[in-house]
Design an enzyme around this catalytic site. Structure first.
Site, PDB file in Angstrom:
ATOM      1  N   CYS A  72       0.876  -1.175   0.000  1.00  0.00           N
ATOM      2  CA  CYS A  72       0.000   0.000   0.000  1.00  0.00           C
ATOM      3  C   CYS A  72       0.908   1.218   0.000  1.00  0.00           C
ATOM      4  O   CYS A  72       1.757   1.360   0.893  1.00  0.00           O
ATOM      5  CB  CYS A  72      -0.890  -0.007   1.242  1.00  0.00           C
ATOM      6  SG  CYS A  72      -1.874   1.496   1.476  1.00  0.00           S
ATOM      7  N   CYS A 184      -0.247   3.702  -6.576  1.00  0.00           N
ATOM      8  CA  CYS A 184      -1.231   3.055  -5.699  1.00  0.00           C
ATOM      9  C   CYS A 184      -1.423   1.657  -6.259  1.00  0.00           C
ATOM     10  O   CYS A 184      -1.583   1.496  -7.477  1.00  0.00           O
ATOM     11  CB  CYS A 184      -2.554   3.822  -5.695  1.00  0.00           C
ATOM     12  SG  CYS A 184      -3.885   2.976  -4.800  1.00  0.00           S
TER      13      CYS A 184
END
EC number: 5.1.1.3
Length: 274
Positions: A72, A184
């Protein structure tokens, strides 16, 4: 069976990293935790992201993992330094590998980065890129609609094209940018649409491949590579809707891989303040 590699993400995006780990490290057993119930992390404060990340890590530590992959970008930006300092297992994030891949790709030092509000505002990619190449020119753009759309399972089609086109509009006049980092891990699930909108002259970089490669290097350096010939059984956990998670997982993994998975719901909330 050897100990597992733990992988965490705010939702389903980290599955793109898991897919690459399974491809490059077929003997390694993986335990994945996606905090889909509290996704997205991008708009949250640094304190919230840190708390949620440590709750996920705490859950995986009970599974006796041998290494942690923070799949992440927002969690990497806000917590990687702390995790490396406080854990006694190897830890890797996704920002440094993505930055290195972009430096290899660009021919004119004009690099764009798209990510969550948290990742872009942290400046983590700019810092990572400039540390490798001081004369790099970095343009950052937050794309808040992408993660919620992916978490709903909208990965292609008219809605995805419209949302991506609108979000990337600020980059439409940048004719010099030759490399775009998907900052991302949810965004590779929209890669074909992003590539279509940006044009073929822009190289779109996902950090998944480079992260898996560096994970392999770390396993080797720490001498914790799995040497067993047993077929690994991977464990996936989600804090959110199990059915949606499974449907998205099915779009990422081949049937043969899917038969090597168990997918369960996890409750990781805790009263402990990290």
């Amino acid at each position: 069976m050897d100990k597992s590699i733990g992988v965490i993400d705010s939702g389903v995006g980290g599955l793109t990293v898991v897919h690459e780990l399974m491809r490059q490290l077929p003997k390694e057993q993986l335990i994945y935790l996606g905090d889909t119930a509290r996704c997205p992390y991008g708009p949250r404060s640094k304190e919230e992201v840190r708390q949620f990340t440590w709750e996920m890590v705490d859950f995986l530590l009970t599974k006796n993992i041998k290494m942690l992959v923070v799949a992440c970008n927002t969690a990497t930006a806000f917590t990687l330094k702390d995790l490396k300092e406080q854990l006694d297992i190897p830890v890797i994030g996704v920002i440094q590998p993505g930055a290195r891949a972009a430096i290899k790709s660009t021919t004119n030092n004009q690099v764009g980065v798209i990510g969550t509000e948290g990742t872009i505002s942290s400046g983590a990619y700019s810092q990572a890129l400039e540390k490798i190449k001081s004369d790099i020119q970095v343009s950052g753009l937050a794309c808040p609609p992408f993660v919620p759309m992916v978490e709903r399972g909208v990965l292609s089609g008219p809605e995805a094209k419209a949302v991506v086109s609108e979000a990337l509009r600020p980059f439409s006049n940048n004719k010099e940018m030759d490399t775009l980092i998907l900052g991302c891990t949810h965004y590779p699930l929209l890669k074909s649409t992003i590539q279509e909108v940006m044009g073929e002259e822009v190289t779109v970089i996902s950090s998944s491949e480079e992260t898996a490669r560096e994970t392999s290097t770390l396993l080797d350096v720490h001498q914790i590579m799995n040497r067993s010939d047993l077929v690994p059984l991977h464990q996936f956990y989600t804090t959110g809707d199990l059915e949606i998670f499974i449907e998205i997982a099915k779009t990422i993994f081949q049937e043969s891989h899917f038969q090597m998975l168990t997918i369960k719901q996890a409750n990781i909330s805790t009263n402990k303040v990290w």
